[in-house]
Design an enzyme around this catalytic site. Structure first.
Site, PDB file in Angstrom:
ATOM      1  CG  ASP A 141      -1.806  -1.263   0.952  1.00 19.63           C
ATOM      2  OD1 ASP A 141      -1.955  -1.519   0.036  1.00 19.63           O
ATOM      3  OD2 ASP A 141      -1.913  -1.883   2.229  1.00 19.63           O
ATOM      4  CE  LYS A 189       2.058  -1.993  -4.109  1.00 20.63           C
ATOM      5  NZ  LYS A 189       1.991  -1.996  -2.982  1.00 20.63           N
ATOM      6  N   GLY A 238      -4.425  -3.994  -4.187  1.00 21.46           N
ATOM      7  CA  GLY A 238      -5.478  -2.484  -4.133  1.00 21.46           C
ATOM      8  C   GLY A 238      -4.603  -1.541  -4.415  1.00 21.46           C
ATOM      9  CG  HIS A 239      -1.759  -2.045  -6.913  1.00 24.77           C
ATOM     10  ND1 HIS A 239      -1.016  -2.586  -7.984  1.00 24.77           N
ATOM     11  CD2 HIS A 239      -1.895  -2.460  -5.982  1.00 24.77           C
ATOM     12  CE1 HIS A 239      -0.229  -3.575  -7.019  1.00 24.77           C
ATOM     13  NE2 HIS A 239      -0.357  -3.532  -5.911  1.00 24.77           N
ATOM     14  CD  GLN A 265       1.012  -8.918  -2.833  1.00 18.38           C
ATOM     15  OE1 GLN A 265       2.022  -9.564  -3.586  1.00 18.38           O
ATOM     16  NE2 GLN A 265      -0.370  -8.419  -3.068  1.00 18.38           N
TER      17      GLN A 265
HETATM   18  P1  GDP Z   1      -1.021   0.366  -3.201  1.00 18.56           P
HETATM   19  O1  GDP Z   1      -1.639  -0.718  -3.065  1.00 18.56           O
HETATM   20  O2  GDP Z   1       0.690   0.393  -3.669  1.00 18.56           O
HETATM   21  O3  GDP Z   1      -1.192   0.409  -4.818  1.00 18.56           O
HETATM   22  O4  GDP Z   1      -1.227   1.712  -2.177  1.00 18.56           O
HETATM   23  P2  GDP Z   1      -3.082   1.373  -2.095  1.00 18.56           P
HETATM   24  O5  GDP Z   1      -3.941   2.195  -3.611  1.00 18.56           O
HETATM   25  O6  GDP Z   1      -3.419   0.652  -1.548  1.00 18.56           O
HETATM   26  O7  GDP Z   1      -2.895   3.097  -1.039  1.00 18.56           O
HETATM   27  C1  GDP Z   1      -2.419   4.209  -1.062  1.00 18.56           C
HETATM   28  C2  GDP Z   1      -3.364   4.943  -0.196  1.00 18.56           C
HETATM   29  O8  GDP Z   1      -2.836   6.153  -0.820  1.00 18.56           O
HETATM   30  C3  GDP Z   1      -4.600   5.227  -2.155  1.00 18.56           C
HETATM   31  O9  GDP Z   1      -5.507   5.398  -0.995  1.00 18.56           O
HETATM   32  C4  GDP Z   1      -4.236   6.524  -2.607  1.00 18.56           C
HETATM   33  O10 GDP Z   1      -5.277   7.166  -3.756  1.00 18.56           O
HETATM   34  C5  GDP Z   1      -3.200   7.179  -1.535  1.00 18.56           C
HETATM   35  N1  GDP Z   1      -2.205   7.717  -1.546  1.00 18.56           N
HETATM   36  C6  GDP Z   1      -1.225   7.571  -3.231  1.00 18.56           C
HETATM   37  N2  GDP Z   1      -0.043   8.609  -3.008  1.00 18.56           N
HETATM   38  C7  GDP Z   1      -0.272   9.752  -1.961  1.00 18.56           C
HETATM   39  C8  GDP Z   1       0.362  10.919  -1.622  1.00 18.56           C
HETATM   40  O11 GDP Z   1       1.001  11.259  -2.054  1.00 18.56           O
HETATM   41  N3  GDP Z   1      -0.702  11.457  -0.811  1.00 18.56           N
HETATM   42  C9  GDP Z   1      -1.937  11.171  -0.585  1.00 18.56           C
HETATM   43  N4  GDP Z   1      -2.585  12.059   0.671  1.00 18.56           N
HETATM   44  N5  GDP Z   1      -2.613  10.022  -0.602  1.00 18.56           N
HETATM   45  C10 GDP Z   1      -2.296   9.114  -1.519  1.00 18.56           C
HETATM   46  P1  IMO Z   2      -0.944  -3.994  -2.542  1.00 20.20           P
HETATM   47  O1  IMO Z   2      -0.273  -4.333  -3.644  1.00 20.20           O
HETATM   48  C1  IMO Z   2      -0.825  -4.383   2.581  1.00 20.20           C
HETATM   49  C2  IMO Z   2      -1.458  -8.632   3.541  1.00 20.20           C
HETATM   50  C3  IMO Z   2      -2.000  -9.322   4.563  1.00 20.20           C
HETATM   51  C4  IMO Z   2      -1.653 -10.467   5.012  1.00 20.20           C
HETATM   52  C5  IMO Z   2      -0.952 -11.249   4.137  1.00 20.20           C
HETATM   53  C6  IMO Z   2      -1.201 -11.996   3.712  1.00 20.20           C
HETATM   54  O2  IMO Z   2      -2.628  -3.519  -2.380  1.00 20.20           O
HETATM   55  O3  IMO Z   2       0.538  -3.553  -1.880  1.00 20.20           O
HETATM   56  P2  IMO Z   2      -2.848 -12.441   1.804  1.00 20.20           P
HETATM   57  O4  IMO Z   2      -4.518 -12.784   1.301  1.00 20.20           O
HETATM   58  O5  IMO Z   2      -1.519 -12.061   0.644  1.00 20.20           O
HETATM   59  O6  IMO Z   2      -2.679 -14.406   2.432  1.00 20.20           O
HETATM   60  O7  IMO Z   2      -2.568 -11.784   2.959  1.00 20.20           O
HETATM   61  O8  IMO Z   2       0.035  -9.770   3.596  1.00 20.20           O
HETATM   62  N1  IMO Z   2      -1.098  -8.263   1.827  1.00 20.20           N
HETATM   63  C7  IMO Z   2      -0.998  -6.949   1.797  1.00 20.20           C
HETATM   64  N2  IMO Z   2      -1.175  -6.203   2.709  1.00 20.20           N
HETATM   65  N3  IMO Z   2      -1.560  -4.045   0.660  1.00 20.20           N
HETATM   66  C8  IMO Z   2      -1.232  -5.831  -0.064  1.00 20.20           C
HETATM   67  O9  IMO Z   2      -1.438  -5.618  -1.254  1.00 20.20           O
HETATM   68  C9  IMO Z   2      -1.430  -6.818   0.250  1.00 20.20           C
HETATM   69  N4  IMO Z   2      -1.332  -7.988   0.259  1.00 20.20           N
HETATM   70  C10 IMO Z   2      -1.446  -8.961   1.242  1.00 20.20           C
HETATM   71  O10 IMO Z   2      -2.771  -7.834   5.016  1.00 20.20           O
HETATM   72  O11 IMO Z   2      -1.299 -10.002   6.125  1.00 20.20           O
HETATM   73 MG    MG Z   3      -2.946  -1.673  -1.431  1.00 20.66          MG
END
Ligand code: GDP
Ligand code: IMO
Ligand code: MG
Length: 421
Positions: A12, A15, A39-40, A221
């Site tokens: 998270d 990415k 979840g991107h 991840q």
């Molecule tokens: P990912 O899994 O690495 O793609 O990240 P996620 O989407 O799960 O979580 C990142 C969260 O931070 C999302 O809600 C994005 O919209 C938000 N986000 C990404 N970059 C920034 C930033 O520079 N500032 C803020 N405030 N939010 C951001």
């Molecule tokens: P993105 O791509 C954050 C965590 C789960 C759990 C562990 C194992 O959005 O960064 P799994 O479902 O793979 O068996 O879970 O890894 N986990 C993540 N945490 N972002 C993710 O993906 C994750 N995918 C799995 O919360 O601790």
């Molecule tokens: Mg994510």
């Protein structure tokens, strides 16, 4: 030429947003591991989209997207996601390709994930329950079913055989939930999947490389969730680090050029497992509130804390990171004092290395304090607009890691990204 973009923390890191931004400079974006546990988040105009399996380059017309063999694919989630993406006018038949070697997540994999987690009690991983672990177990156990198999006339027999095997395991767990609805959706998902572009992924991508196309491999991840190098057993079931790109796509290491490592300006983790810099206090609560730190896949509150340079340096090492992208710097706008973890004290001894079992080590993080930003960063457009205190914070991190931050993200929007250095 292949560049890699992956997370350096526990996922998270942002990415999705960064891949979406970078995609304009590439011809093909490819996912090489993970599955719908990811979840991107990205924004198309002012509309928020969360992608789980489709690469984050999909909203750029004319760019190709590949789901590689290293991914585990749930046809149910894929169908749902394709519907969302198509509602933006994207023609997935033109730009989405799926490797025939990609392993499938069956409804019984999801059930097994749930049963296994349920049996672990206090030691549970905190899995997203998407069936990831059981699907990868069937891959390495040489039982799994791959996307190419769904085109075989004997597919149903293969499916039933594996399903029966899973049933025995589920019976062992005492799992007796009705999953017939999941199965119905699964078969609908397969019907849909058969109509998509199923390709030989390794020839597909190597042909692109031969033609001189630019490829971006998108990690899911984070490095600290890697099956080998993460905080085992509190990890996911795939190689999330850059080495995973080669076997997750079928490309040779010499094609890889830059490895972009994404880190938040602080740190989060969702699910169980060790997190040395976690703040279980009002500051942690503030980071969660301001950073809106709730899981994009499960909605769970993310655990929050200060940036951990010991873990980050480890991640830079195992990935061979060449450039760092720092996200969510704007979230720190609200804090008058920041802390950066520079070493761990374990049994009274200071170390800057990750121990074998981070969860077993009685560990105290050692911090260095920094003043907060003197002016907010959220409205900054160029490097010169950034607060000087932020620049000192970043300079210290560059120095510690021996790799430089090249981009700072100061908001969730597509254009809130500043090139620095
Ligand atoms: P990912 O899994 O690495 O793609 O990240 P996620 O989407 O799960 O979580 C990142 C969260 O931070 C999302 O809600 C994005 O919209 C938000 N986000 C990404 N970059 C920034 C930033 O520079 N500032 C803020 N405030 N939010 C951001
Ligand atoms: P993105 O791509 C954050 C965590 C789960 C759990 C562990 C194992 O959005 O960064 P799994 O479902 O793979 O068996 O879970 O890894 N986990 C993540 N945490 N972002 C993710 O993906 C994750 N995918 C799995 O919360 O601790
Ligand atoms: Mg994510």
């Amino acid at each position: 030429m292949v560049d890699v973009l992956l997370g350096l923390q526990w996922g998270d890191e942002g990415k999705g947003k960064i891949v979406d931004y970078f995609a304009k400079d590439y011809d093909l974006v490819a996912r090489f591991q993970g599955g719908p546990n990811a979840g991107h988040t990205l924004y198309v105009g002012d509309k928020k989209v969360v992608l789980h399996q489709i690469p984050s380059g999909v909203f750029h017309p004319g760019k190709l997207n590949l789901i590689g063999n290293g991914v585990v694919l749930d046809p149910v989630t894929l169908k749902r996601e394709c519907d969302t993406v198509a509602s933006f006018g994207v023609d997935l038949r033109q730009n989405l390709f799926i490797s025939e070697r990609t392993h499938l997540i069956l409804p019984t994999h999801r059930a097994l994930d749930k049963a296994s987690e349920g049996s672990k009690g206090q030691q549970k991983i905190g899995s997203t329950l998407k069936g990831i672990g059981p699907a990868y177990m069937d891959k390495t156990g040489r039982n799994g079913i791959r996307v190419g198999d769904i085109l075989d006339k004997n597919f149903t027999t293969t499916y039933i055989k594996l399903r029966l095997k899973h049933q025995k395991l589920l019976d062992n767990y005492g799992f007796n939930e009705d999953i017939s609805q999941w199965e119905e959706e699964f078969f609908e998902g397969l019907e849909f999947l058969r109509q998509l572009n199923i390709v030989n992924g390794e020839y597909f991508i190597n042909e692109q490389i031969s033609k001189g196309k630019r490829i971006l491999a998108e990690g899911a991840q984070g490095s600290m969730l890697d099956i080998d190098f993460g905080t085992f057993p509190f990890v996911t079931s795939s190689n999330t680090i850059s080495a995973g790109v080669c076997n997750g796509l079928g490309i040779a290491p010499q094609h890889i050029k830059d490895v972009f490592g994404v880190t938040k300006a602080y740190c989060t983790r969702v699910g169980g497992g060790p997190f040395p810099t976690e703040l279980e206090d009002a500051t942690g609560e503030e980071l969660r509130r301001i950073g809106n730190e709730f899981g994009a896949t499960t909605g769970r509150p993310r655990r929050c804390g200060w940036i951990d340079l010991v873990a980050l340096k480890f991640a830079c090492m195992v990935n061979g990171v060449t450039k760092i992208v720092m996200t969510k710097a704007d979230v720190l706008d609200a804090f008058s004092e920041l802390q950066v973890c520079t070493s761990y004290k374990i049994n009274g001894k200071e170390t800057d290395q990750i121990p074998f079992r981070l969860d077993k080590a009685p560990l105290e993080p050692v911090y260095r304090k920094f003043p907060g930003w003197d002016t907010p960063s959220i409205s900054a457009k160029t490097e010169s607009d950034l607060p000087s205190t932020m620049k000192s914070y970043v300079a210290f991190i560059n120095d510690y890691l021996g790799v430089n931050v090249h981009y700072i993200s100061n908001g969730p929007g597509r254009d809130q990204l500043i090139k620095v250095g």
